[in-house]
Design a protein around this motif. Structure first.
Motif, short mmCIF file in Angstrom:
data_model
loop_
_atom_site.label_atom_id
_atom_site.label_comp_id
_atom_site.label_asym_id
_atom_site.label_seq_id
_atom_site.Cartn_x
_atom_site.Cartn_y
_atom_site.Cartn_z
N ASP A 1 -11.51 20.23 -31.81
CA ASP A 1 -11.98 20.03 -30.42
C ASP A 1 -12.25 21.40 -29.80
N ASN A 2 -13.50 21.67 -29.46
CA ASN A 2 -13.86 23.02 -29.00
C ASN A 2 -13.51 23.28 -27.54
N ARG A 3 -12.78 22.37 -26.91
CA ARG A 3 -12.21 22.71 -25.60
C ARG A 3 -11.05 23.69 -25.75
N ILE A 4 -10.46 23.75 -26.93
CA ILE A 4 -9.39 24.71 -27.22
C ILE A 4 -10.04 25.98 -27.77
N ARG A 5 -9.85 27.09 -27.07
CA ARG A 5 -10.50 28.34 -27.47
C ARG A 5 -9.51 29.44 -27.84
N HIS A 6 -8.22 29.16 -27.77
CA HIS A 6 -7.23 30.17 -28.12
C HIS A 6 -6.02 29.47 -28.73
N VAL A 7 -5.53 30.02 -29.83
CA VAL A 7 -4.40 29.45 -30.55
C VAL A 7 -3.31 30.51 -30.69
N TYR A 8 -2.07 30.11 -30.43
CA TYR A 8 -0.90 30.94 -30.68
C TYR A 8 -0.07 30.23 -31.74
N HIS B 1 -10.42 32.15 -30.79
CA HIS B 1 -9.47 33.24 -31.00
C HIS B 1 -8.14 32.67 -31.46
N THR B 2 -7.66 33.14 -32.60
CA THR B 2 -6.41 32.66 -33.16
C THR B 2 -5.48 33.83 -33.43
N GLU B 3 -4.27 33.76 -32.89
CA GLU B 3 -3.25 34.77 -33.14
C GLU B 3 -2.18 34.17 -34.05
N PHE C 1 -5.72 43.22 -28.32
CA PHE C 1 -6.69 43.41 -29.39
C PHE C 1 -7.47 42.14 -29.70
N ILE C 2 -6.83 40.98 -29.58
CA ILE C 2 -7.47 39.71 -29.90
C ILE C 2 -8.74 39.51 -29.07
#
Length: 359
Positions: A245-252, A278-280, A348-349
């Motif tokens: 689901d591209n409503r989520i744009r950042h992952v921790y 962006h995924t951390e 940095f992310i």
């Protein structure tokens, strides 16, 4: 025999040289890496404090997904942190005394109070009708037959005005003794077999789970950023949620599973949802899942963009690889190393580096 041993050693050396292999790491430091970048090359002892101050709130939310009373009451539960397991101040960590532990507890409470619980779905016990343990007044979707147990999903909103800037979907990791969790951990091996594990469930029901945010008065689709969070198995599920689901744009993803479950996502959709993601991958040096992730990186290294995947390896704990996988201990380490630190202002992310600058 000797030739075989020599070949094995040469192979390991080759892997180490191409995979940014750094067996030693100073206490209280972080190594940040992605395709074409390794902070160890320019700042071998990069302090972890500013990065920890930025991400500790998300890691505390990951812990809430494990606590079953939160699903019942909607109230966060605080841990009572002690200093055991955290590396000593002589190793580069801030001082750890009863007074500072109390301060850490107060900081934990303050960080958790910034978030408001919206809803949660706990599928730890699935009855004959495949209903979840917590009813949530019928809000949570029923899972299809033969579903594996164990999925835990929570929705939180960061209340900071009439229009909230950030919401979080949080996934529970592996719980000892939960057969459904282990079925999901073996997703790669079981995907050709009958069954419906947590990766299948997240892919199929992510729209339903994100729909629960509509009940939050300050949530505005398109204006409120949605992040996905998870520890261990939950870290793998959080990454799959973003690809689904591209409503989520950042992952921790904290001490994440090496299983992501992208085989459940159609190739075109996977490419589309990877754009701008962006995924951390945040983890403790030496924790048990770091080793299989290292091996996988030799064949599937993190990409610098679309998606931007950044690994952030901390050195905060002591103990065995299994004990260093503890989220409670890791949160204690994050709170300790971030004492008196301001969150990094330009992580940095989010920086533009080649090849993303030209993408």
């Amino acid at each position: 025999m000797l030739k075989s041993i020599a070949l094995l050693i040469a192979s390991l050396v080759s892997l180490a040289s191409c995979a940014q292999f750094h067996p030693y790491q100073a206490a209280g430091s972080v190594i940040v890496r992605t395709q074409g970048y390794d902070s160890y090359a320019t700042d071998r002892y990069k302090p972890a404090g500013p990065l920890a101050a930025r991400i500790v709130g998300y890691s505390l939310l990951a812990r809430q997904a494990y606590i079953r009373s939160v699903y019942d009451t909607g109230r966060p539960v605080e841990d009572h942190y002690q200093c055991e397991g955290v590396v000593s101040s002589s190793g580069g960590m801030p001082n750890c005394t009863p007074a500072t532990v109390l301060t850490d507890e107060e900081r934990e409470a303050r960080l958790l109070k910034e978030w408001h619980y919206v809803a949660g779905c706990d599928y730890f016990y699935i009855d004959k009708d495949h209903q979840h343990r917590v009813d949530e007044h019928g809000k949570c979707p029923k899972l299809r037959g033969s579903s594996a147990e164990g999925l835990g999903v929570q929705l939180w909103i960061h209340e900071d005005g009439p229009v909230c800037k950030e919401a979080a979907i949080v996934f529970r990791g592996t719980v000892s003794g939960d057969v459904g969790d282990w079925e999901s951990n073996l997703h790669w091996l079981r995907r050709e077999l009958p069954g419906y594990d947590q990766y299948n469930q997240v892919h199929d029901y992510i729209i339903n789970y994100l729909g629960l945010l509509d009940s939050a008065p300050c949530y505005r689709e398109g204006k409120t950023e949605i992040v996905a969070i998870g520890h261990s198995l939950g870290g793998g599920l959080a990454q799959l949620a973003a690809y689904s689901d591209n409503r989520i744009r950042h992952v921790y993803a904290i001490d994440p599973s090496m299983v992501i479950g992208t085989d459940t996502v159609a190739p075109g959709r996977l490419r589309k949802n990877s754009q701008g993601l962006h995924t951390e991958l945040i983890y403790e040096h030496g924790e048990i899942l770091a080793y299989p992730r290292y091996l996988i990186r030799q064949f599937n290294p993190p990409t610098a963009c679309n998606p931007r995947i950044v690994t952030e390896r901390m050195k905060l704990l002591k103990g065995s690889p299994i004990s260093q996988h503890s989220l409670t201990d890791f949160n204690a380490g994050l709170l300790a190393v971030s004492r008196g630190q301001k969150p990094e202002s330009r992580p940095f992310i989010l920086q533009d580096i080649p090849p993303c600058a030209s993408s």
